[in-house]
Design a protein around this motif. Structure first.
Motif, PDB file in Angstrom:
ATOM      1  N   CYS A  78      -1.048   3.461  11.878  1.00 61.39           N
ATOM      2  CA  CYS A  78      -0.058   2.452  12.250  1.00 61.39           C
ATOM      3  C   CYS A  78       1.152   2.470  12.431  1.00 61.39           C
ATOM      4  O   CYS A  78       1.660   1.624  13.111  1.00 61.39           O
ATOM      5  CB  CYS A  78       0.339   1.385  10.718  1.00 61.39           C
ATOM      6  SG  CYS A  78      -1.380   1.102   9.964  1.00 61.39           S
ATOM      7  N   LEU A  81       0.973   0.900  16.555  1.00 53.19           N
ATOM      8  CA  LEU A  81       0.549   0.113  17.057  1.00 53.19           C
ATOM      9  C   LEU A  81       1.057  -0.917  17.145  1.00 53.19           C
ATOM     10  O   LEU A  81       0.896  -1.787  18.201  1.00 53.19           O
ATOM     11  CB  LEU A  81      -0.293  -0.527  15.642  1.00 53.19           C
ATOM     12  CG  LEU A  81      -1.341   0.081  15.008  1.00 53.19           C
ATOM     13  CD1 LEU A  81      -1.969  -0.462  13.633  1.00 53.19           C
ATOM     14  CD2 LEU A  81      -2.718   0.735  16.182  1.00 53.19           C
ATOM     15  N   LEU A  93      -6.899   1.872  16.662  1.00 55.04           N
ATOM     16  CA  LEU A  93      -6.994   0.569  15.912  1.00 55.04           C
ATOM     17  C   LEU A  93      -8.817   1.163  15.648  1.00 55.04           C
ATOM     18  O   LEU A  93      -8.945   0.915  14.289  1.00 55.04           O
ATOM     19  CB  LEU A  93      -7.765  -0.704  17.094  1.00 55.04           C
ATOM     20  CG  LEU A  93      -6.584  -0.929  17.096  1.00 55.04           C
ATOM     21  CD1 LEU A  93      -6.171  -2.785  18.858  1.00 55.04           C
ATOM     22  CD2 LEU A  93      -5.589  -1.677  16.626  1.00 55.04           C
ATOM     23  N   LEU A 123      -0.896  -5.590  13.858  1.00 55.02           N
ATOM     24  CA  LEU A 123      -1.937  -6.047  13.898  1.00 55.02           C
ATOM     25  C   LEU A 123      -2.046  -7.330  14.283  1.00 55.02           C
ATOM     26  O   LEU A 123      -3.064  -7.971  15.171  1.00 55.02           O
ATOM     27  CB  LEU A 123      -3.572  -5.755  12.466  1.00 55.02           C
ATOM     28  CG  LEU A 123      -3.900  -4.445  12.113  1.00 55.02           C
ATOM     29  CD1 LEU A 123      -4.169  -4.454  11.406  1.00 55.02           C
ATOM     30  CD2 LEU A 123      -4.330  -4.059  13.592  1.00 55.02           C
ATOM     31  N   ALA A 138      -8.327  -5.925  16.831  1.00 51.99           N
ATOM     32  CA  ALA A 138      -6.977  -6.563  15.466  1.00 51.99           C
ATOM     33  C   ALA A 138      -7.728  -7.418  15.120  1.00 51.99           C
ATOM     34  O   ALA A 138      -7.386  -7.699  14.296  1.00 51.99           O
ATOM     35  CB  ALA A 138      -6.090  -6.352  16.959  1.00 51.99           C
TER      36      ALA A 138
END
Length: 193
Positions: A78, A81, A93, A123, A138
């Motif tokens: 994460c 991201l 992802l 996301l 996403a």
């Protein structure tokens, strides 16, 4: 330089067979170090470490993925991201999707792990990414694992009756019952002050 090359070698091994992934995972202290590098090393090392995590998550067994999560892999993935690198976003992802899939099948609440490390917010932000593949991935993850779908409210759709349309929730007015406000005494207010 050595850390980058080491992660690169591990990512290539982790892209192999289940036996090769098992060998990468079985090195005592190896995966926690890879996860740490994925979170805090310089960018070139972080990229290679994320590749290791993603290759294990997407090609390994459920047990491999559970071990990854125990090492902190969700937080590590994460953490990237929001980078400006479409290829690495797709790698991240793919890893998140694979981890969430295993979590769902194993009854693990990995969704809340993603949310707790601001993964859901990241996301959601990727839904406006310029790269179609990133955007679509996403959206797919959000819809499949977080349950946010564009559900149409049946009360917002117009009801058709011949040539007329009615919008909103249907209301029926009862003119026969007395208005409850009529039972309330009228209050006065002095506006002169």
């Amino acid at each position: 330089m050595i850390r980058k090359e080491t992660c690169w070698v591990l990512s290539n091994i982790a892209a192999g067979t289940e036996e090769q992934i098992k060998a990468v995972m079985s090195r005592h202290g190896g995966m926690p170090l890879v996860v740490e590098l994925a979170m805090s090393a310089e960018w070139e090392v972080r990229k290679e470490a994320i590749w290791v995590i993603s290759n294990v998550a997407t090609g390994g067994t459920s047990s491999n993925v559970l071990s990854l999560v125990e090492c902190g892999a969700i937080d590590a993935v994460c953490s990237i991201l929001n980078v400006n690198d479409s290829k690495m976003l797709m790698v991240g992802l793919d890893a998140i999707e694979a981890i969430l899939k295993v979590g769902k099948h194993r009854g693990k609440d990995y969704i809340s792990f993603v949310d707790e490390c601001d993964g859901l917010e990241k996301l959601e932000n990727l839904q406006s990414h310029e790269e179609d593949a990133v955007y679509e991935k996403a959206v797919s993850i959000i819809e499949n694992y977080f349950g946010f779908e564009d559900e149409e409210d049946e009360n917002l759709a117009p009801a058709v009756n011949g040539d007329t349309f009615a919008f909103g929730a249907p209301k029926t007015l009862d003119f026969e019952s007395p208005c409850p406000a009529n039972d309330q005494p009228m209050a006065t207010y002095d506006f002169s002050n």
